[in-house]
Write a protein that holds these residues in place. Structure first.
Motif, PDB file in Angstrom:
ATOM      1  N   LEU A 901       0.852  -1.178   0.000  1.00  0.00           N
ATOM      2  CA  LEU A 901       0.000   0.000   0.000  1.00  0.00           C
ATOM      3  C   LEU A 901       0.890   1.231   0.000  1.00  0.00           C
ATOM      4  CD1 LEU A 901      -2.799   1.359   0.267  1.00  0.00           C
ATOM      5  CD2 LEU A 901      -2.458   1.266   2.747  1.00  0.00           C
ATOM      6  N   ALA A 902       0.746   2.090  -1.042  1.00  0.00           N
ATOM      7  CA  ALA A 902       1.551   3.305  -1.162  1.00  0.00           C
ATOM      8  C   ALA A 902       0.715   4.509  -0.770  1.00  0.00           C
ATOM      9  CB  ALA A 902       2.079   3.454  -2.584  1.00  0.00           C
ATOM     10  N   THR A 923       5.657  -4.872  -8.159  1.00  0.00           N
ATOM     11  CA  THR A 923       6.457  -5.079  -6.955  1.00  0.00           C
ATOM     12  C   THR A 923       6.852  -6.533  -6.890  1.00  0.00           C
ATOM     13  OG1 THR A 923       5.253  -3.348  -5.841  1.00  0.00           O
ATOM     14  CG2 THR A 923       6.478  -4.862  -4.461  1.00  0.00           C
ATOM     15  N   THR A 924       8.077  -6.786  -6.658  1.00  0.00           N
ATOM     16  CA  THR A 924       8.587  -8.149  -6.679  1.00  0.00           C
ATOM     17  C   THR A 924       9.281  -8.459  -5.366  1.00  0.00           C
ATOM     18  OG1 THR A 924       8.919  -7.934  -9.034  1.00  0.00           O
ATOM     19  CG2 THR A 924       9.997  -9.778  -7.953  1.00  0.00           C
ATOM     20  N   ARG A 936      10.002   1.452 -14.268  1.00  0.00           N
ATOM     21  CA  ARG A 936       8.769   1.979 -14.861  1.00  0.00           C
ATOM     22  C   ARG A 936       7.808   2.460 -13.789  1.00  0.00           C
ATOM     23  NH1 ARG A 936       5.672  -1.975 -18.770  1.00  0.00           N
ATOM     24  NH2 ARG A 936       7.685  -1.779 -19.848  1.00  0.00           N
ATOM     25  N   SER A 937       7.657   1.653 -12.742  1.00  0.00           N
ATOM     26  CA  SER A 937       6.752   2.058 -11.668  1.00  0.00           C
ATOM     27  C   SER A 937       7.249   3.331 -10.982  1.00  0.00           C
ATOM     28  CB  SER A 937       6.617   0.923 -10.658  1.00  0.00           C
ATOM     29  OG  SER A 937       6.100  -0.220 -11.281  1.00  0.00           O
ATOM     30  N   MET A 938       8.522   3.379 -10.700  1.00  0.00           N
ATOM     31  CA  MET A 938       9.068   4.565 -10.037  1.00  0.00           C
ATOM     32  C   MET A 938       8.911   5.811 -10.898  1.00  0.00           C
ATOM     33  SD  MET A 938      10.307   5.727  -7.321  1.00  0.00           S
ATOM     34  CE  MET A 938      10.810   4.244  -6.488  1.00  0.00           C
ATOM     35  N   THR A 939       9.130   5.683 -12.194  1.00  0.00           N
ATOM     36  CA  THR A 939       8.974   6.832 -13.100  1.00  0.00           C
ATOM     37  C   THR A 939       7.529   7.298 -13.119  1.00  0.00           C
ATOM     38  OG1 THR A 939      10.787   6.006 -14.444  1.00  0.00           O
ATOM     39  CG2 THR A 939       9.320   7.624 -15.462  1.00  0.00           C
ATOM     40  N   GLY A 940       6.591   6.376 -13.167  1.00  0.00           N
ATOM     41  CA  GLY A 940       5.181   6.754 -13.165  1.00  0.00           C
ATOM     42  C   GLY A 940       4.783   7.497 -11.912  1.00  0.00           C
ATOM     43  N   ILE A 942       6.746   9.288  -9.936  1.00  0.00           N
ATOM     44  CA  ILE A 942       7.350  10.636  -9.936  1.00  0.00           C
ATOM     45  C   ILE A 942       6.587  11.568 -10.869  1.00  0.00           C
ATOM     46  CG2 ILE A 942       9.423  11.929 -10.538  1.00  0.00           C
ATOM     47  CD1 ILE A 942      11.040   9.494  -9.636  1.00  0.00           C
ATOM     48  N   VAL A 943       6.248  11.091 -12.094  1.00  0.00           N
ATOM     49  CA  VAL A 943       5.520  11.937 -13.043  1.00  0.00           C
ATOM     50  C   VAL A 943       4.148  12.305 -12.496  1.00  0.00           C
ATOM     51  CG1 VAL A 943       4.467  11.983 -15.336  1.00  0.00           C
ATOM     52  CG2 VAL A 943       6.758  11.043 -15.028  1.00  0.00           C
ATOM     53  N   GLY A 944       3.471  11.340 -11.911  1.00  0.00           N
ATOM     54  CA  GLY A 944       2.148  11.629 -11.375  1.00  0.00           C
ATOM     55  C   GLY A 944       2.185  12.654 -10.269  1.00  0.00           C
ATOM     56  N   VAL A 945       3.141  12.498  -9.350  1.00  0.00           N
ATOM     57  CA  VAL A 945       3.259  13.467  -8.260  1.00  0.00           C
ATOM     58  C   VAL A 945       3.593  14.855  -8.805  1.00  0.00           C
ATOM     59  CG1 VAL A 945       4.579  14.054  -6.225  1.00  0.00           C
ATOM     60  CG2 VAL A 945       3.823  11.708  -6.563  1.00  0.00           C
ATOM     61  N   SER A 946       4.468  14.917  -9.780  1.00  0.00           N
ATOM     62  CA  SER A 946       4.858  16.230 -10.348  1.00  0.00           C
ATOM     63  C   SER A 946       3.672  16.903 -11.010  1.00  0.00           C
ATOM     64  CB  SER A 946       5.991  16.023 -11.363  1.00  0.00           C
ATOM     65  OG  SER A 946       7.106  15.430 -10.735  1.00  0.00           O
TER      66      SER A 946
END
Length: 1186
Positions: A901-902, A923-924, A936-940, A942-946
């Protein structure tokens, strides 16, 4: 005797099976007062055969001779009392009255046949044995014998020189069997001897024989005792006289004594010693049967010799279990039992009204039992069981009364049989289609499907079940089954027959071995194939093991399935070898036989006789007939030595047999025992090679031996639970005499199961067993039965036991984590997907990634009835890991897969739209236990938060630059109604889209206005509302920033929820402002009370009221609000639609003539309802607050 088992039999069933019993009891039986007996008469004499019957008149009597009915004539006359009179007996080659006679008595109930009587005409045939000349020495023994066939038995006397021989002296003995013995022969005893046979019919003399007496010379040397005329096997009828001769010589003169081989005492009342050692037994009966030993011993020494003979007493048949009269309904089944005994065993047949029963598919005879199925009215008759042998015949009668009944149930339906084990089949059926409520019992019938005249068995059970386990079947056999339903006044027809095959099992015992030696270094092993009843399947291999008596090293040879012989070579001469055999089927190996000993011959240069070919055959349950043949060779055989012993018992004394004898009967044995028999030939060179063979005696079929045929069941059965899947079973062996190996079968059944595969059978030889692989927390029933020497005991009393519960082996299923507030999440799950497991506690472990890296978990425990839990005080910006396990009093189960849960940082409002984290594809969990988020998940993220932060900043700038200060009024959206789209359907939320949204993406629309102020973010219950064309959205936003004068009202970001309807009002440029009343409808009231959102109540756009406290509760507990107010609109929402449409109708009509500010397809102010994803409008929109 057939087995007849009764289970759960109610009083009604007794009434059915024996109704009306009074009809049988009051039935006037047809019986004989006097039956004909054996008669011996002379030719031309008269004879009377008596026969008198009693029964309900009229009673008629007829006569049969040798099974053929006689007609009355001058020669054959029927007396008024029913007797047969023959005035003058005929006895010629053409015609003779000699034969077997029976009388037949008949009345309206049926007919009965009398016992068989024999009419014998007295006569003496020629001599079968004449005396032969003899030459003896003075002082020795002379012996003559003769034999003649006569009826009745003739008396033998002797003549010397055609004068009656005086027998008053002690030196001369005449035995009843016709033997003449002269001891201490004198010179005056020389002469011509002949025997004379006499009976009531005639007198006959034999040929003469000369006795020559030579004068003795000097003193005789010492001689060991020697039996020159030993006893011979003899078979006599009941009440006759037995003579066992024993003449012995030696120097000094031996002493002759008698004993029995079975160590029983000799009957002193009927037995006496005649002459110098002859044993005579008068009025013999069955207890005199046995092996008698004559022992000649030198006085004062231990030198002796033994001769043996078997006495067999023929006993006429006698019925020990008589059939009983029965009353049976039509279509029922009748069973007539009959057991008889005698020596030899009598043959049993059945008569119906005096005639032999015609056997067919409906009427069958199993051994001695008569079974009539599907009874018809013609079966109403008198039945007789007739036991006959050469010693006579005996009959016993019973009547069958057939009861007619019309109101019968139909037959049971859909019979199904399923194999459980090698001895058990589960039978299931459905109740009859008609009159099923009147059924009081079921009768299950089964028999072997292969072969002819197989015995049919029956089991009667109550009407409370439609399944039954038949567990006394033979392995590897095909059985057929059918079922009959019983009601108070009759039985149904038989159901359809079904067949089922039992599984194989290990062989019941090993083959009987025959051991011979052809040389001093080999042993020839022979055996017969096991019969199907013993092999219990197809034999796949044999294993022959052998060793010397002095060495414990065992050598085993495995032989193919079709082998019946094997030659052991390279053995040591004059050595005792022990051999045993084992047989196997596909299931496994049986218990090996006991060790059988065999001595290899000595190495000798002289020629000795080879091993005789021995054949053993059980004569009855206590006697064995041994037959042998000598190999064709030049060695002269002087006699044979035979010995035997029971397995595990010491050997009996050696029996000396003459060279001309090739058969011997061994009597006095115990039933159902294994015996070892050895025989060898003796020549002048010494003892020859021996033959060893084993044989088993059968069981006796008699009332005396019947209790021994069923050993008692095991007792003191106890069960102890070891774990959730294993139990220990212990029991005690019942007290009964048996030297045989005992084995046990344990049956384990889940209570109430109809699944055959769930029933287990375990065979052991010990008095305990551990039953494994049981289902936890399940109630089982356990029973044990005993097996000994091909017999089985009944099952023991049923013992119930519930296995212990097991710890959960599966984690909770469907684990889902839902964010309901910024710092609170709801965890939900389902029970583990496994049966028979009780969960008493759930353990929830959760931690942030940082805490998890440090090994710190936070623990929450809930009762087993709960499947939800709240995770509170969560820190924004962290990723939380959650896992759950189930536990009970036995132990803890495994944890579920970790759910992630994020949480976002700095959320400025409380969302009513929970986010689900029931899956996280990116998540693995690696083998090191660490969680890795891919690029890919981390980039998404960051972009969403920005984007979210940029939107917030730009919205704030717009509000500051264009709007005048307003008091924030909470996040409220009026739910106006459901607008029909142009396709005529409803625009619904895409649930799949909602479940997958992970971030809040703000979106600005043109001309959106929040009349009450509020947040500048648009969200719904599934997360942020995204545009199908994000590039277009941002372009629209840029145009709005470049042309701020195009908007007459302040732009506000409306709160939008998927599935809710948003009102948008578009006002053309230059149009007159709306009246205050219309503005209040759209934008809400403008008076001072409208700003006090924390007090009192507010009037909503749907003419309703709501409490601000209730609204706050809904905001603080979104989950509760969601559940109490679903996404679909309520009744109040729908009512608001016509009101709003009516309010806007006047304004729309007034503005039709006004010019539009923008070039658009719409030329009037419009009210729009949006109920699904974002649909950007080109004109200014205002959000109507509630």
């Amino acid at each position: 005797m057939a087995k007849f088992k009764m289970k759960n039999l109610q009083h009604w069933l007794l009434f059915v099976l024996f109704l009306p019993l009074s009809g049988v009891l009051c039935f006037s039986e047809l019986s004989f007062i006097t039956e004909p007996s054996d008669v011996t008469a002379l030719p031309k004499d008269s004879a009377v055969l008596d026969c008198q019957a009693h029964g309900q008149p009229p009673v008629t009597i007829k006569w049969l001779k040798n099974g053929v009915r006689l007609a009355e004539s001058e020669h054959i006359q029927f007396l008024p009392n029913g007797s047969l009179y023959i005035p003058k007996i005929k006895h010629t080659k053409e015609e003779s009255d000699e034969g077997f006679y029976q009388c037949l008595s008949q009345n309206k109930y049926g007919a009965i046949l009398s016992q068989r009587s024999r009419l014998t005409i007295a006569s003496i045939s020629e001599f079968m044995l004449h005396p032969v000349p003899m030459v003896v020495t003075e002082g020795s023994v002379a012996r003559f014998s003769c034999a003649a066939t006569s009826s009745p038995q003739a008396t033998i006397t002797w003549e010397l020189n055609q004068s009656t021989l005086p027998v008053q002296t002690d030196r001369i003995t005449v035995l009843p069997n016709g033997v003449l013995q002269i001891h201490n022969v004198q010179l005056e005893d020389a002469g011509l001897y002949r025997c004379v046979a006499t009976n009531i019919g005639s007198r006959l003399k034999s040929r003469e024989a000369m006795l020559t007496v030579n004068q003795g010379v000097g003193t005789k040397p010492r001689q060991r005792p020697r039996i020159i005329a030993g006893p011979q096997n003899v078979t006599v009828s009941l009440h006759q006289t037995v003579v066992l001769e024993c003449v012995a010589t030696g120097n000094p003169w031996p002493i002759v004594s008698w004993s029995r081989a079975d160590s029983k005492p000799i009957d002193v009342y009927n037995a006496k010693v005649l002459g110098n050692g002859n044993l005579v037994i008068t009025d013999v009966n069955s207890k005199h049967s046995g092996v008698y030993l004559c022992r000649a011993t030198t006085p004062g020494t231990r030198n002796f010799t033994i001769a043996a003979a078997n006495v067999t007493v023929l006993v006429p048949p006698s019925i020990v279990e008589r059939p009983e009269s029965q009353t049976r309904p039509r279509a029922g089944t009748a069973r007539f039992m009959c057991q008889a005994e005698g020596v030899p065993p009598p043959r049993i047949s059945w008569l119906k009204n005096g005639q032999e029963v015609h056997l067919n598919g409906r009427i069958k005879m199993y051994n001695s039992k008569l079974v009539i199925t599907q009874i018809i009215p013609e079966d109403d008759a008198i039945y007789q069981c007739m036991a006959e042998s050469e010693q006579g015949s005996v009959l016993s009668l019973a009547r069958l009364i057939v009861v007619m009944s019309e109101d019968r149930p139909s037959a049971p339906r859909n019979i199904h049989a399923e194999t459980i084990s090698s001895s058990a089949i589960l039978l299931a059926w459905e109740r009859p289609l008609y009159n099923a409520d009147k059924v009081i019992a079921y009768s299950i019938h089964y028999m072997k499907a292969e072969g002819l005249n197989n015995e049919e068995y029956q089991v009667v059970i109550g009407n409370d079940t439609t399944s039954y386990i038949i567990d006394d079947l033979e392995p590897a056999r095909n059985y057929s089954f059918y079922i009959v339903a019983y009601m108070p006044m009759g039985a149904s027809r038989m159901s359809d027959q079904v067949s089922q095959h039992t599984l194989e099992d290990v062989p019941l015992r090993t083959p009987e071995l025959s051991l011979t030696s052809q040389s001093s270094t080999d042993i020839q092993v022979n055996w017969q194939q096991l019969p199907a009843k013993v092999s219990r399947g197809r034999v796949s291999a044999y294993r022959l093991s052998y060793r010397t008596a002095a060495d414990s090293t065992v050598i085993a040879v495995e032989l193919p399935q079709n082998s019946t012989e094997y030659l052991l070579e390279g053995l040591q001469p004059d050595t005792i070898y022990l051999l045993r055999m084992a047989a196997a089927t596909r299931v496994g190996w049986c218990e090996p036989s006991a060790w059988t000993s065999h001595r290899t011959p000595k190495t000798s240069s002289s020629k000795v006789p080879s091993a005789p070919i021995l054949e053993l055959e059980p004569l009855n349950c206590t006697s064995i007939v041994a037959r042998w043949q000598s190999s064709s060779e030049s060695v002269a055989v002087q006699g044979y030595q035979l010995c035997y012993h029971e397995e595990g018992q010491p050997e009996q004394p050696i029996i000396q047999l003459k060279a001309q004898i090739y058969t011997h009967t061994i009597s006095g044995l115990d039933p159902r025992r294994k015996y070892h028999v050895k025989i060898l030939a003796v020549s002048q060179a010494g003892e020859g090679y021996q033959t060893d063979q084993t044989v088993s005696t059968p069981g006796c079929v008699s009332a005396r031996d019947q209790p021994a045929a069923s050993p008692p069941p095991p007792d003191h059965v106890t069960v102890i639970g070891n774990s959730s899947s294993t139990v220990s079973l212990r029991w005690s062996r019942p007290a009964f005499p048996s030297g045989k190996t005992v084995s046990y079968t344990v049956r384990c059944t889940p209570v109430g199961t109809h699944n055959a595969s769930a029933i287990r059978y375990i065979q052991v030889t010990k008095q305990s067993v551990v039953v494994e692989n049981l289902v936890p927390n399940t109630r089982y029933e356990f029973v044990v039965r005993l097996h000994v020497d091909q017999m089985s005991s009944p099952w023991s009393s049923v013992l119930y036991h519930r296995t212990l519960p097991a710890a959960p082996s599966q984690p909770p299923a469907g684990v889902k984590v839902t964010l309901i507030e910024d710092d609170t999440a709801l965890v939900s799950w389902r029970e583990p997907t496994e049966d028979n497991v009780v969960v008493t506690r759930y353990t929830i472990l959760y931690a942030s990634q940082k805490a998890w890296m440090a090994g710190h978990w936070q623990i929450i425990q809930r009762e087993g009835t709960h499947t939800m839990a709240l995770l509170e005080k969560l820190e924004p910006g962290n990723v939380y890991l959650v896992k759950i396990s189930a536990s009970n009093q036995v132990g803890d189960g495994p944890f579920s897969n970790i759910v992630e849960l994020a949480l976002k940082r700095g959320t400025g409002h409380r969302s009513k739209n929970p986010r689900h984290s029931d899956r996280f594809l990116e998540t693995t969990v690696l083998s090191d236990g660490l969680y890795h988020i891919d690029q890919r998940s981390m980039t998404g993220i960051i972009v969403g938060v920005s984007i979210a932060l940029a939107c917030i900043v730009m919205c704030a700038l717009i509000l500051i630059s264009k709007g005048k200060p307003r008091k924030s009024s909470g996040q409220k959206v009026i739910a106006v109604g459901v607008t029909e789209d142009p396709r005529g359907g409803l625009s619904l939320i895409n649930e799949h889209h909602a479940d997958n949204i992970e971030a809040l993406i703000p979106m600005m629309r043109e001309h959106f206005l929040d009349a009450k102020g509020g947040s500048n973010m648009i969200i719904n219950s599934a997360g942020p509302v995204s545009s199908k064309n994000q590039n277009r959205r941002w372009l629209l936003f840029q145009r709005e920033m470049k042309n701020p004068d195009e908007c007459d009202l302040e732009s506000r970001a409306s709160l939008y929820e998927a599935g809710k309807t948003v009102l948008r009002y578009e006002e053309p440029l230059g149009a007159a402002p709306l009246p205050p009343s219309s503005q209040e409808i759209i934008f809400g009231p403008f008076h001072a009370e409208s700003s006090h959102t924390s007090e009192g109540s507010q009037e909503t756009g749907d003419s309703g009221h709501y409490s601000n406290e209730e609204s706050n509760e809904e905001l603080s507990n979104p989950s509760t609000s969601q559940s109490s107010r679903p996404e679909s609109f309520g009744s109040d929402d729908v009512v608001a639609v016509p009101e709003l449409k009516h309010s806007f109708q006047v304004e729309n009509e007034e503005m039709l003539s006004r010019p539009l500010h923008h070039s658009s397809t719409r030329d009037a102010p419009q009210l729009c309802c949006t109920s699904e994803g974002p649909h950007p409008a080109p004109n200014t929109s205002q959000s109507v607050g509630s």
